[in-house]
Design a protein around this motif. Structure first.
Motif, PDB file in Angstrom:
ATOM      1  N   ARG A 155       0.832  -1.205   0.000  1.00  0.00           N
ATOM      2  CA  ARG A 155       0.000   0.000   0.000  1.00  0.00           C
ATOM      3  C   ARG A 155       0.871   1.260   0.000  1.00  0.00           C
ATOM      4  O   ARG A 155       0.647   2.193  -0.771  1.00  0.00           O
ATOM      5  CB  ARG A 155      -0.936  -0.005   1.206  1.00  0.00           C
ATOM      6  CG  ARG A 155      -1.920   1.162   1.228  1.00  0.00           C
ATOM      7  CD  ARG A 155      -2.853   1.136   2.437  1.00  0.00           C
ATOM      8  NE  ARG A 155      -2.117   1.297   3.690  1.00  0.00           N
ATOM      9  CZ  ARG A 155      -1.863   0.338   4.578  1.00  0.00           C
ATOM     10  NH1 ARG A 155      -2.320  -0.892   4.386  1.00  0.00           N
ATOM     11  NH2 ARG A 155      -1.176   0.566   5.680  1.00  0.00           N
ATOM     12  N   GLU A 156       1.896   1.292   0.863  1.00  0.00           N
ATOM     13  CA  GLU A 156       2.749   2.471   0.978  1.00  0.00           C
ATOM     14  C   GLU A 156       3.654   2.673  -0.235  1.00  0.00           C
ATOM     15  O   GLU A 156       3.822   3.807  -0.697  1.00  0.00           O
ATOM     16  CB  GLU A 156       3.628   2.373   2.233  1.00  0.00           C
ATOM     17  CG  GLU A 156       2.870   2.500   3.528  1.00  0.00           C
ATOM     18  CD  GLU A 156       3.741   2.290   4.755  1.00  0.00           C
ATOM     19  OE1 GLU A 156       3.201   2.412   5.861  1.00  0.00           O
ATOM     20  OE2 GLU A 156       4.954   1.993   4.611  1.00  0.00           O
ATOM     21  N   CYS A 192       1.237   1.783  -3.868  1.00  0.00           N
ATOM     22  CA  CYS A 192      -0.128   2.334  -3.917  1.00  0.00           C
ATOM     23  C   CYS A 192      -1.062   1.296  -4.543  1.00  0.00           C
ATOM     24  O   CYS A 192      -1.741   1.542  -5.549  1.00  0.00           O
ATOM     25  CB  CYS A 192      -0.167   3.655  -4.672  1.00  0.00           C
ATOM     26  SG  CYS A 192       0.833   4.941  -3.888  1.00  0.00           S
ATOM     27  N   ASP A 247      -4.219   1.367  -6.880  1.00  0.00           N
ATOM     28  CA  ASP A 247      -4.904   2.524  -6.343  1.00  0.00           C
ATOM     29  C   ASP A 247      -4.253   3.771  -6.947  1.00  0.00           C
ATOM     30  O   ASP A 247      -3.251   3.678  -7.668  1.00  0.00           O
ATOM     31  CB  ASP A 247      -4.792   2.533  -4.809  1.00  0.00           C
ATOM     32  CG  ASP A 247      -5.435   1.295  -4.186  1.00  0.00           C
ATOM     33  OD1 ASP A 247      -6.479   0.846  -4.696  1.00  0.00           O
ATOM     34  OD2 ASP A 247      -4.884   0.776  -3.198  1.00  0.00           O
ATOM     35  N   TRP A 273      -1.894   6.810  -7.524  1.00  0.00           N
ATOM     36  CA  TRP A 273      -0.467   6.930  -7.211  1.00  0.00           C
ATOM     37  C   TRP A 273      -0.257   8.098  -6.248  1.00  0.00           C
ATOM     38  O   TRP A 273      -0.161   9.258  -6.644  1.00  0.00           O
ATOM     39  CB  TRP A 273       0.342   7.102  -8.488  1.00  0.00           C
ATOM     40  CG  TRP A 273       1.807   7.291  -8.240  1.00  0.00           C
ATOM     41  CD1 TRP A 273       2.539   8.400  -8.530  1.00  0.00           C
ATOM     42  CD2 TRP A 273       2.714   6.365  -7.647  1.00  0.00           C
ATOM     43  NE1 TRP A 273       3.845   8.222  -8.145  1.00  0.00           N
ATOM     44  CE2 TRP A 273       3.976   6.970  -7.595  1.00  0.00           C
ATOM     45  CE3 TRP A 273       2.576   5.070  -7.131  1.00  0.00           C
ATOM     46  CZ2 TRP A 273       5.095   6.353  -7.073  1.00  0.00           C
ATOM     47  CZ3 TRP A 273       3.688   4.447  -6.605  1.00  0.00           C
ATOM     48  CH2 TRP A 273       4.925   5.078  -6.581  1.00  0.00           C
ATOM     49  N   THR A 274      -0.214   7.776  -4.960  1.00  0.00           N
ATOM     50  CA  THR A 274       0.032   8.761  -3.898  1.00  0.00           C
ATOM     51  C   THR A 274       0.998   8.134  -2.890  1.00  0.00           C
ATOM     52  O   THR A 274       0.604   7.799  -1.773  1.00  0.00           O
ATOM     53  CB  THR A 274      -1.283   9.178  -3.191  1.00  0.00           C
ATOM     54  OG1 THR A 274      -1.939   7.986  -2.730  1.00  0.00           O
ATOM     55  CG2 THR A 274      -2.202   9.946  -4.115  1.00  0.00           C
ATOM     56  N   PRO A 275       2.263   7.935  -3.287  1.00  0.00           N
ATOM     57  CA  PRO A 275       3.210   7.247  -2.399  1.00  0.00           C
ATOM     58  C   PRO A 275       3.398   7.994  -1.082  1.00  0.00           C
ATOM     59  O   PRO A 275       3.418   9.222  -1.058  1.00  0.00           O
ATOM     60  CB  PRO A 275       4.509   7.215  -3.213  1.00  0.00           C
ATOM     61  CG  PRO A 275       4.362   8.315  -4.207  1.00  0.00           C
ATOM     62  CD  PRO A 275       2.895   8.456  -4.486  1.00  0.00           C
ATOM     63  N   GLU A 276       3.522   7.224   0.004  1.00  0.00           N
ATOM     64  CA  GLU A 276       3.632   7.802   1.340  1.00  0.00           C
ATOM     65  C   GLU A 276       5.066   7.975   1.815  1.00  0.00           C
ATOM     66  O   GLU A 276       5.319   8.729   2.731  1.00  0.00           O
ATOM     67  CB  GLU A 276       2.896   6.908   2.344  1.00  0.00           C
ATOM     68  CG  GLU A 276       1.410   6.812   2.095  1.00  0.00           C
ATOM     69  CD  GLU A 276       0.717   5.897   3.092  1.00  0.00           C
ATOM     70  OE1 GLU A 276       1.207   5.750   4.229  1.00  0.00           O
ATOM     71  OE2 GLU A 276      -0.309   5.316   2.710  1.00  0.00           O
TER      72      GLU A 276
END
Length: 176
Positions: free
Chosen positions: A79-80, A83, A121, A123-126
């Motif tokens: 997830r992280e 994404c 999901d 693309w908003t990498p944490e």
């Protein structure tokens, strides 16, 4: 083409240290400090690779947080870093690294390796990843950045995940 066998020690030697890494099947959890999970993540027949610099590509994965088991670490890291959401996974096995020489001499680390079916999901990498890309299975070997010495372990991971395996010295993908 050298593919790591169960329990075979593969030497990984750099100027700073010497590690020996071994492959273990899912039924044989080796002794050592849990060092997280990594996954060959598949979506619509493509494999996800991630990069922290746009030049070197790897499978999503990382270290466990307090209280996490292997599968929870996999889901969080995917997830992280990619994404993506894991909706099904299969444990492929474990890699066990023993530091024989260097600043971490004596350290024994164990990482779980998975094949995961995922949903992409937004693309908003944490954290550290700056890019993700989808690669057809036959292109994974050429797209991966494999540290020197790790080739037999990476080949074993790919074999277990039913992904075509690269061949040295040309590095082109072939089927095992």
């Amino acid at each position: 083409m050298h593919i790591a066998t169960d329990g075979e020690a593969v030497d990984i030697i750099t100027a700073a240290d010497h590690w020996q890494s071994s492959w273990y099947p899912p039924s044989n959890l080796p002794a050592g400090t849990p060092h997280g999970s990594a996954g060959i993540c598949v979506v619509a027949g493509q494999v996800i690779l991630v990069s922290d610099d746009g030049r070197h590509w790897q499978f999503p994965g990382g270290r466990p947080e307090v209280g996490e088991d292997w599968s929870v670490t996999l889901a969080r890291e995917v997830r992280e870093e990619a994404c993506a959401t894991v909706h099904d996974s299969r444990l492929l096995g474990f890699s066990r690294g023993v530091c024989r020489r260097g600043p971490e001499q004596g350290l024994v680390l164990v990482r779980a390796l998975w094949r995961a079916e995922v949903r992409l999901d937004a693309w908003t990498p944490e954290h550290e990843m700056v890019e993700r890309r989808l690669v057809p299975p036959e292109g994974v070997w050429d797209a991966l950045t494999i540290p020197t010495g790790w080739e037999p372990i990476f080949r074993r991971i790919l074999v277990e995940a039913d992904i075509p395996v690269g061949q040295s010295p040309r590095g082109g993908p072939v089927n095992p």
